[in-house]
Design an enzyme around this catalytic site. Structure first.
Site, PDB file in Angstrom:
ATOM      1  N   LYS A  87       8.663  25.062  16.883  1.00  0.00           N
ATOM      2  CA  LYS A  87       9.816  24.546  17.633  1.00  0.00           C
ATOM      3  C   LYS A  87       9.837  25.114  19.060  1.00  0.00           C
ATOM      4  CE  LYS A  87      12.740  25.901  14.426  1.00  0.00           C
ATOM      5  NZ  LYS A  87      11.715  26.460  13.495  1.00  0.00           N
ATOM      6  N   THR A  88       9.618  26.427  19.172  1.00  0.00           N
ATOM      7  CA  THR A  88       9.606  27.045  20.505  1.00  0.00           C
ATOM      8  C   THR A  88       8.461  26.467  21.326  1.00  0.00           C
ATOM      9  OG1 THR A  88      10.414  29.063  19.470  1.00  0.00           O
ATOM     10  CG2 THR A  88       9.574  29.273  21.714  1.00  0.00           C
ATOM     11  N   ASP A 132      17.543  28.452  20.753  1.00  0.00           N
ATOM     12  CA  ASP A 132      17.028  28.657  19.401  1.00  0.00           C
ATOM     13  C   ASP A 132      18.208  28.993  18.483  1.00  0.00           C
ATOM     14  OD1 ASP A 132      15.105  28.810  17.487  1.00  0.00           O
ATOM     15  OD2 ASP A 132      14.243  30.712  18.159  1.00  0.00           O
ATOM     16  N   THR A 181      16.915  25.899  11.926  1.00  0.00           N
ATOM     17  CA  THR A 181      16.248  25.826  10.618  1.00  0.00           C
ATOM     18  C   THR A 181      17.148  25.058   9.657  1.00  0.00           C
ATOM     19  OG1 THR A 181      17.226  27.982  10.170  1.00  0.00           O
ATOM     20  CG2 THR A 181      14.902  27.956  10.804  1.00  0.00           C
ATOM     21  N   ARG A 240       2.291  29.836  12.270  1.00  0.00           N
ATOM     22  CA  ARG A 240       2.463  31.258  12.612  1.00  0.00           C
ATOM     23  C   ARG A 240       1.746  32.137  11.583  1.00  0.00           C
ATOM     24  NH1 ARG A 240       8.028  32.300  13.625  1.00  0.00           N
ATOM     25  NH2 ARG A 240       7.548  32.245  15.840  1.00  0.00           N
TER      26      ARG A 240
HETATM   27  N1  LIG Z   1       1.317  22.364  16.140  1.00  0.00           N
HETATM   28  C1  LIG Z   1       0.796  23.539  16.493  1.00  0.00           C
HETATM   29  N2  LIG Z   1      -0.458  23.618  16.959  1.00  0.00           N
HETATM   30  C2  LIG Z   1      -1.005  24.816  17.288  1.00  0.00           C
HETATM   31  N3  LIG Z   1      -0.346  25.994  17.193  1.00  0.00           N
HETATM   32  C3  LIG Z   1       0.917  25.961  16.759  1.00  0.00           C
HETATM   33  C4  LIG Z   1       1.548  24.751  16.393  1.00  0.00           C
HETATM   34  N4  LIG Z   1       2.810  25.019  15.994  1.00  0.00           N
HETATM   35  C5  LIG Z   1       2.960  26.337  16.103  1.00  0.00           C
HETATM   36  N5  LIG Z   1       1.823  26.914  16.560  1.00  0.00           N
HETATM   37  C6  LIG Z   1       1.644  28.336  16.777  1.00  0.00           C
HETATM   38  O1  LIG Z   1       2.408  29.052  15.826  1.00  0.00           O
HETATM   39  C7  LIG Z   1       3.121  30.122  16.429  1.00  0.00           C
HETATM   40  C8  LIG Z   1       4.603  29.982  16.122  1.00  0.00           C
HETATM   41  O2  LIG Z   1       5.120  28.836  16.765  1.00  0.00           O
HETATM   42  P1  LIG Z   1       6.599  28.783  17.347  1.00  0.00           P
HETATM   43  O3  LIG Z   1       7.005  30.122  17.898  1.00  0.00           O
HETATM   44  O4  LIG Z   1       6.665  27.632  18.258  1.00  0.00           O
HETATM   45  O5  LIG Z   1       7.415  28.494  16.021  1.00  0.00           O
HETATM   46  P2  LIG Z   1       8.993  28.288  15.847  1.00  0.00           P
HETATM   47  O6  LIG Z   1       9.161  27.096  14.964  1.00  0.00           O
HETATM   48  O7  LIG Z   1       9.675  28.261  17.155  1.00  0.00           O
HETATM   49  O8  LIG Z   1       9.412  29.568  15.055  1.00  0.00           O
HETATM   50  P3  LIG Z   1      10.861  30.297  15.056  1.00  0.00           P
HETATM   51  O9  LIG Z   1      11.794  29.309  14.461  1.00  0.00           O
HETATM   52  O10 LIG Z   1      10.610  31.496  14.182  1.00  0.00           O
HETATM   53  O11 LIG Z   1      11.154  30.661  16.476  1.00  0.00           O
HETATM   54  C9  LIG Z   1       2.765  30.076  17.909  1.00  0.00           C
HETATM   55  O12 LIG Z   1       1.732  31.021  18.150  1.00  0.00           O
HETATM   56  C10 LIG Z   1       2.210  28.705  18.137  1.00  0.00           C
HETATM   57  O13 LIG Z   1       1.204  28.741  19.088  1.00  0.00           O
END
Ligand SMILES: Nc1ncnc2c1ncn2[C@@H]1O[C@H](COP(=O)(O)OP(=O)(O)OP(=O)(O)O)[C@@H](O)[C@H]1O
Length: 367
Positions: A87-88, A132, A181, A240
């Site tokens: 998401k981030t 977030d 979430t 992740r």
């Molecule tokens: N579709 C994707 N392709 C490649 N890498 C990804 C992808 N999605 C996530 N990642 C990698 O996974 C890691 C976590 O992603 P991210 O921080 O965006 O998750 P998030 O959903 O925001 O988590 P949170 O809710 O805990 O903040 C990052 O290092 C990101 O580069």
């Protein structure tokens, strides 16, 4: 592969339990300190690089392209899905694709409407504000956000009590990217103010293989396709976790081998870190083992199960169970927790006749 039966050592299940085992799990989906440092380097920078989530990617691509063609600020975007799914990363991509700066904050950081007003009033035109955990914002801040999203205006309240006055403040157009979430927890008036909502799904193993190959390239790790598949299969559908397991396998490959990651090496490395071939860790297996061996597959109450593994109820319920349920290894029923046939098979145990999950004939209590 063999897994030691006495997973929690001589002290029995739970002997090594920590106060918050969910916080530092290798297979935990929440970010830890080390993740934060490496994630910046591993984040895809544009939609083309972003792996998987085809539908969200295509829809978002349309939203952003159309806004760019009109020379307008993109509509507000809501992203929902489990932690670690990207998401981030997508929020940063929205900013990059729009050629706009991004400001990052979170719901829990905005406890007062004034905190939000300060952020909103300092945004530049077209800026992306990433919020977030938007479901954890305070009520007054949430109400201020309604007006900001819709009319690009906030009322700043000056003074207290009967003498308080509302001073309207115009805001430059901006794009809010909210992440949650728990989309169901958002009040409808907030949900309705997003022009686009994308729901992020867990990733298929083949997609995680692509994430792992991409990250291995960036981290300069040599990995073959079978090695990537081995890590992907244990990554619980979450990029992740895939990236984190890759880093641990890289350590093993560097210290115990020649640095190259193969299927066999990845398997050995993750056995050391106690992540099994389905992505279960010690806690997950301790819960399953107690359910099967101490309670004949259930039904057993959550509290009893938690005592048996020496953990808090919440830890079992929130940290271990969601993945076990998702994997079809455990069912939550009104009469208690019940094992499925897959649970017995996964731990290599034979269900006694008539036990829950003993076979097709066994009837599970209704969910
Ligand atoms: N579709 C994707 N392709 C490649 N890498 C990804 C992808 N999605 C996530 N990642 C990698 O996974 C890691 C976590 O992603 P991210 O921080 O965006 O998750 P998030 O959903 O925001 O988590 P949170 O809710 O805990 O903040 C990052 O290092 C990101 O580069």
């Amino acid at each position: 592969m063999t897994w030691d039966d006495a997973e929690y050592g001589a002290g029995g299940p739970g002997a090594e339990a920590t106060a918050d085992p969910g916080a530092s799990r290798l297979v935990g989906a929440a970010a830890d300190g080390e993740d934060a440092a490496v994630e910046a380097a591993l984040r895809p920078k544009d939609l083309a690089e972003f792996v998987g989530q085809e539908r969200v990617r295509e829809q978002l691509d349309l939203v952003l392209r159309a806004a760019r063609q009109r020379g307008a600020t993109a509509d507000h975007v809501l992203l929902s899905g489990a932690p670690g799914l990207g998401k981030t990363t997508l929020a940063m991509i929205v900013a990059a694709e729009m050629g706009a700066p991004i400001r990052i904050t979170s719901g829990p950081a905005i406890q007062h409407a004034g905190d939000l007003a300060a952020i909103l009033s300092s945004l530049q035109e077209g800026e992306v504000l990433f919020l977030d955990e938007i479901h954890r914002m305070s009520r007054p801040a949430e109400e201020m956000l309604y007006m900001a999203m819709e009319d690009f205006r906030v009322d700043v309240i000056v003074g207290k009590g009967p003498g308080a006055t509302a001073i309207p403040l115009e805001l430059p157009p901006f794009t809010l990217v909210g992440a949650t979430t728990r989309a169901g927890l958002l009040p409808p008036p907030l949900r309705d103010r997003f022009g686009f909502t994308g729901h992020m799904e867990f990733y298929a193993p083949q997609e995680l293989e692509r994430v792992i190959h991409r990250s291995a390239g960036l981290l300069d790790v040599s990995i073959d396709p079978a090695g990537a598949a081995e890590i992907a299969g244990r990554s619980r559908g979450t990029p992740r976790i895939a990236n984190r397991l890759l880093r641990r396998v890289r350590d093993y490959a560097q210290v115990r081998a020649d640095g190259a990651v193969t299927e066999e090496l990845a398997g050995r490395a993750l056995e050391v870190y106690e992540v099994d071939d389905r992505g279960l860790d010690r806690l997950d297996r301790a819960v399953l083992r107690a359910l099967l061996q101490l309670f004949g597959g259930g039904p057993v109450g959550l509290s009893t199960l938690a005592v048996a593994v020496g953990e808090e109820r919440e830890t079992v319920e929130e940290v271990a169970e969601p993945f076990l349920v998702r994997e079809g290894l455990l069912a939550r029923t009104p009469r208690g927790r019940v094992a499925t046939p897959a649970a017995w098979a996964h731990l290599g145990l034979t269900a006694p006749q008539g036990a829950a999950g003993a076979g097709r004939q066994a009837t599970l209590p209704d969910a």
